[in-house]
Design a protein around this motif. Structure first.
Motif, PDB file in Angstrom:
ATOM      1  N   ASN A 131      28.760  44.991  53.515  1.00 25.67           N
ATOM      2  CA  ASN A 131      29.461  43.994  52.705  1.00 25.67           C
ATOM      3  C   ASN A 131      29.793  42.729  53.489  1.00 25.67           C
ATOM      4  O   ASN A 131      30.931  42.303  53.553  1.00 25.67           O
ATOM      5  N   GLY A 132      28.788  42.145  54.125  1.00 23.71           N
ATOM      6  CA  GLY A 132      28.948  40.827  54.685  1.00 23.71           C
ATOM      7  C   GLY A 132      29.591  40.750  56.052  1.00 23.71           C
ATOM      8  O   GLY A 132      29.782  41.741  56.760  1.00 23.71           O
ATOM      9  N   ALA A 133      29.945  39.527  56.427  1.00 20.41           N
ATOM     10  CA  ALA A 133      30.395  39.234  57.780  1.00 20.41           C
ATOM     11  C   ALA A 133      31.717  39.916  58.128  1.00 20.41           C
ATOM     12  O   ALA A 133      31.909  40.337  59.273  1.00 20.41           O
ATOM     13  N   GLU A 134      32.618  40.036  57.183  1.00 17.33           N
ATOM     14  CA  GLU A 134      33.908  40.650  57.502  1.00 17.33           C
ATOM     15  C   GLU A 134      33.741  42.121  57.839  1.00 17.33           C
ATOM     16  O   GLU A 134      34.346  42.636  58.783  1.00 17.33           O
ATOM     17  N   MET A 135      32.914  42.812  57.081  1.00 18.41           N
ATOM     18  CA  MET A 135      32.638  44.206  57.395  1.00 18.41           C
ATOM     19  C   MET A 135      32.000  44.328  58.772  1.00 18.41           C
ATOM     20  O   MET A 135      32.390  45.160  59.604  1.00 18.41           O
TER      21      MET A 135
END
Length: 759
Positions: A101-105
């Motif tokens: 799920n993207g950069a934060e994950m």
């Protein structure tokens, strides 16, 4: 992100183009990176690792914190508990995750591993970025219809720019499977039925994703898949066995994979299918002798989703432990999703079933790729939530999506010059794909959203059409109560009908094989009824494969193949409908007369009883269809009128010389056009029977009204080679027929020449 203006006049030779691309500075940089030894600090990690940590580096799992529609794209069990997966990563049980799920994950996982794990080996983040990340481009087979590999390089570059901004290091693309059976749903992921086109698009997509510097924060490692011959599945049924001769395998199916690896891809994916009774995940001849010994591949091979485990159901392995042993010793370096390598490799090493040095070798390959991506220098180089947002769906990216969309559209028919449309005419837009935020992006989109895509009605209105009525008429695979009556009334009140019909996203792609490659019955009933209204009808097809068209659809005066075009779909189609862009796409896969012709490909053999027409008995044809395509590979019309003439073809080609051949292509129409000029050759007599035609080169030329251009090609002896009796490349003196033509079945201009033996 770097953008490159594409010239509208590009020579695209077959073997010569592949060789030129592979000799580029970018390729030299990749070769140098691959040849560099691992830094001593990275190499020393292997000596420090426990066998469990080594197995962890060979264990790839779906992200528990999944992105977009990732959990629905694979069988149940893809997702789990994020905290548990985070703990497994810290413990060294994972090399990385995919479709997260993207950069934060990615930031949370990488930070935990770099702070808390014993060895601080960075994770690798992978994803299925098949035809775009947030900005979605045409499905790959549609993009191949552009006959413009440079366009594919540019769209892959943008996809990498967006994906890398979201923390993604590695994509499971390009798919380079040659697909000759349109019943196979995964046709939409590749470049169609032709080996040469497949080679060129494989190179383009690898180069686009990887760029010129793999350590750059907009570079994404490519993965050539599915190795090998997945597109030859029996009956066009996904996951089915493949049983082809080694000659066919080497001549037709393997070359696009090799082109992708030679272009610098350092990862490959084993295919689900078996070949001649041996699953690809357990095939040492394929994964070691061919891939590594013959081709010199130095990267790593990842299994497909639970592909090692699936050898049990196939009857090739007795249990998970046995499947692990077979797959690993065959040459699958990394297991995807089964968790088998982490569970069983340590025990297999301890009991002597798997040599630890083999494990070390696979771990070294994985660490080498992580090193090439710059992850050891900076594990967070692609992880930046701010950059993720800034790179998503930029104006330039959406403009490229629109360009790619209109270049992918193929005009099959345009009788009576129905197209382009006058914006002042009353338009009845009819069909299940006329409007609405559905079935626009296409299959295999993890991170894009149809809610952000432009539908057909919106595109037509934005183009300035003054009078548009929209009527669904039917659902995709079901009748709509009162739908046909409403559609007929709309058609009767209009000047022209646009019939938006075809396949939904769910009818194409993985596990979407079809026994009948036709427009669904409810839509055919709609088409027949609307056609009876007597108004000019333009069929706007949505599809991910070649279709067998019939009835009112086949007889419509104008037909556009629009595939699934992605984010700017409606605008791209409107550009073509109203003449802002003259269609330039050509079919990368044949449209047969009937479904029962599948598998069909233009470069078939003549047989001893070729059928020049449908009247002679006892010839190679069906009772109801010729051994030919309704709309063949390479076919496509423009708004200009194209004429071929003035073939210049020397009578002889010296053994070590070249053959310069040319023809004049003229636009005698009133509108500008782009023509894809195609060069085909047939070896009349050879020690191995040869196809009726083979594409050797093509060139896309822009022609103003009244303009003409001399199109030149150069052939060398290497372009005429085939695999001889002993499966080694050979060529024999003799007569060759040659066509410069607008499709694989068109005559264009034709002649013959002699290849003369001698020094």
């Amino acid at each position: 992100m770097t953008t490159t203006k594409v010239t509208r006049r590009a020579t695209l030779m077959g073997a010569g183009a592949v060789a030129a691309w592979l000799a580029s500075p970018a390729r030299a940089m990749l070769d140098a990176a691959a040849a560099r030894p691992l830094p001593a600090s990275v190499e020393a990690l292997i000596a420090r690792m426990t066998i469990e940590e080594k197995a962890g580096q060979l264990n790839l799992m779906a992200a528990a914190w999944a992105g977009g529609v990732a959990t629905s794209l694979n069988p149940a069990g893809a997702a789990g508990n994020f905290d548990a997966q985070l703990a497994a990563a810290v413990a060294g049980a994972l090399t990385g995750v995919f479709n997260g799920n993207g950069a934060e994950m990615a930031r949370r996982m990488q930070r935990a591993v770099m702070k808390q794990s014993r060895l601080k080996i960075p994770l690798i983040f992978a994803a299925d970025v098949i035809h775009g990340h947030r900005t979605i481009f045409p499905v790959p087979v549609g993009e191949a219809a552009s006959f413009e590999p440079e366009l594919a390089r540019r769209t892959a570059r943008v996809a990498a720019y967006e994906a890398a901004g979201a923390g993604i290091d590695w994509t499971f693309f390009p798919m380079v499977d040659v697909a000759r059976d349109q019943r196979w749903g995964r046709t939409m992921e590749g470049a169609g039925e032709d080996r040469r086109l497949g080679e060129l698009f494989a190179v383009a997509r690898v180069k686009g994703f990887q760029g010129e510097d793999l350590t750059a924060d907009d570079a994404v490692m490519a993965c050539v898949k599915h190795f090998a011959a997945y597109g030859a599945a029996e009956g066009g049924l996904d996951y089915n066995p493949v049983d082809v001769s080694e000659r066919t395998l080497r001549e037709t199916y393997l070359p696009p994979y090799k082109a992708g690896f030679d272009a610098g891809a350092m990862t490959g994916m084993a295919s689900f299918n078996e070949i001649a009774g041996i699953p690809a995940h357990g095939n040492p001849w394929l994964l070691q002798k061919v891939l590594r010994e013959e081709w010199g591949f130095e990267g790593f091979v990842v299994g497909d989703y639970t592909g090692d485990e699936e050898m049990i159901a196939a009857g090739f392995a007795k249990d998970s432990r046995d499947a692990t042993r077979i797959a690993f010793l065959a040459g699958v370096d990394m297991s995807m999703q089964s968790d088998n390598y982490f569970k069983h490799l340590p025990g297999l090493v301890r009991d002597g079933s798997v040599p630890e040095e083999r494990v070390d070798r696979s771990v070294r390959r994985v660490l080498a790729v992580k090193h090439m991506l710059g992850l050891f220098d900076d594990p967070f180089r692609r992880i930046d939530p701010k950059r993720e947002k800034a790179r998503s769906r930029t104006r330039a990216s959406l403009a490229l999506s629109r360009e790619a969309g209109r270049k992918s559209i193929v005009m099959l028919k345009n009788e009576g010059d129905v197209l382009p449309l006058d914006k002042g005419r009353k338009i009845a837009l009819i069909g299940p794909f006329a409007e609405g935020q559905h079935d626009i992006n296409g299959p295999w989109v993890v991170y894009g959203d149809n809610a952000n895509a432009v539908d057909l009605a919106t595109g037509i209105r934005a183009a300035g059409a003054r009078s548009v009525t929209v009527t669904a008429g039917s659902k995709v695979e079901e009748a709509l109560p009162g739908g046909i009556e409403a559609a007929v009334a709309a058609a009767q009140a209009a000047d022209v009908v646009l019939l938006a019909i075809g396949e939904s996203e769910g009818m194409s792609g993985e596990a979407q094989s079809r026994t009948e490659i036709v427009v669904p019955a409810p839509q055919m009933e709609l088409a027949e009824a609307v056609a009876k209204a007597g108004k000019p009808m333009v069929v706007v097809l949505k599809n991910g494969r070649g279709l067998a068209l019939s009835g009112a659809v086949r007889e419509a005066p104008a037909i556009l193949v629009t595939w699934f075009l992605g984010s700017e779909s409606g605008h791209a189609i409107a550009d073509v409908l109203f003449g802002a862009y003259s269609p330039s796409g050509r079919l990368p896969c044949s449209f047969p007369f009937e479904s029962g012709q599948s598998p069909y490909h233009y470069d078939h053999k003549a047989t001893g009883r070729p059928a020049p027409n449908m009247t002679e008995p006892y010839k190679a044809r069906y009772r109801t269809a010729p051994n030919a395509a309704l709309f063949p590979f390479g076919h496509g019309l423009t708004y200009g009128t194209i004429e071929y003439g003035d073939l210049r073809l020397p009578a002889r080609m010296a053994w070590d010389g070249t053959l310069e051949v040319s023809a004049t292509v003229a636009n005698t129409g009133r509108r500008a056009a782009e023509e894809v000029v195609q060069l085909y050759v047939r070896d009349r007599v050879a020690s191995i029977t040869r196809p009726v035609r083979e594409l050797k080169a093509f060139r896309k030329v822009a022609l103003a009204p009244g303009a003409r251009e001399t199109v030149r090609f150069t052939l060398r002896r290497a372009d005429l080679m085939f695999l001889g009796v002993d499966l080694t490349p050979t060529v024999e003196p003799g007569t060759f027929d040659l066509w410069i033509a607008p499709s694989a079945q068109a005559e264009g201009v034709t002649g013959s020449f002699e290849l003369v033996a001698g020094a």
